[in-house]
Design an enzyme around this catalytic site. Sequence first.
Site, PDB file in Angstrom:
ATOM      1  N   ASP A  63       0.952  -1.338  -0.197  1.00  0.00           N
ATOM      2  CA  ASP A  63      -0.041  -0.032   0.018  1.00  0.00           C
ATOM      3  C   ASP A  63       0.804   1.260   0.040  1.00  0.00           C
ATOM      4  OD1 ASP A  63      -2.303  -1.215  -0.595  1.00  0.00           O
ATOM      5  OD2 ASP A  63      -2.074  -1.380   1.720  1.00  0.00           O
ATOM      6  N   TYR A 124       6.741  -9.532   6.654  1.00  0.00           N
ATOM      7  CA  TYR A 124       7.077  -8.469   7.304  1.00  0.00           C
ATOM      8  C   TYR A 124       7.597  -8.069   8.370  1.00  0.00           C
ATOM      9  CZ  TYR A 124       3.881  -7.154   3.040  1.00  0.00           C
ATOM     10  OH  TYR A 124       3.180  -7.194   1.129  1.00  0.00           O
TER      11      TYR A 124
END
Length: 287
Positions: A63, A124
């Site tokens: 994003d 992540y």
Amino acid sequence: MSDEVEPGFVRVRLDLSYDGKDFSGWAKQREGQRTVQGEIEDALRTVTRSQETYELTVAGRTDSGVHARGQVAHVDLPESVWGEHREKLLRRLAGRLPHDVRVWQVAEAPAGFNARFSAVWRRYAYRVTDHPGGVDPLLRGHVLWHDWELDVDAMNAAAEGLVGEHDFAAYCKKREGATTIRTLQQLRWERGGDGILTATVRADAFCHNMVRSLVGALLFVGDGHRPPEWPAKVLEARVRDSAVHVVRPHGLTLEEVGYPADELLAARSQEARNKRTLPGESGASCC
């Protein structure tokens, strides 16, 4: 759906990283939006002196504002273009790309490779500091400041109830036709010697806003606003809870993407396209 490369083309793997601060995410958008995909595709077209734009497929779309250290993509190039430019492509890309995105490796991909569907996990990291003075100015673009003292043990206790295969609808922004069933392989916090807390989050795949929503829930546990049992109860409900905050994107970095052995790439790619359901359920959309 086949991963066979069209005759006359070569599939090329790119390993890359970027600082997401000034990008409107990975994926190309309407005119005027600066994206990672757009910058790399433009650079490829320029350095190969091509009239055509060759589209990239990425392991995980990030994003706006999210960073990547270990992103992977692939592109199918004509054999003639690859043959002419392969030896100097990396250096030419370095000279053409802006300084907030780098390609570190360009190589012909093994048979069956698909940057998105062949991946078996994505890892992540989300970084937070609870220092009362705030964030080190030199790290402010990559670390979130949480203005409450955090209990790492409490957050890890809460995280245990989220690991495994679940429907993460409560922690995802729903997309039409997409399942929210995922296998969360690892979710754990550690406090470093510098006081920064790092959440390691690894899963076979992630749905939209999943990592930042999980982090938001665990921060509420860490600062004492919610008990350790709360995130698992939210998960079980399978509906968005207004109390779960999606934390800001700048603390999130895609660190690494994992792939199976070369001989298993094609099989994994097909498996990843299969419909996913939880035991006893049916009808989930393809991932």
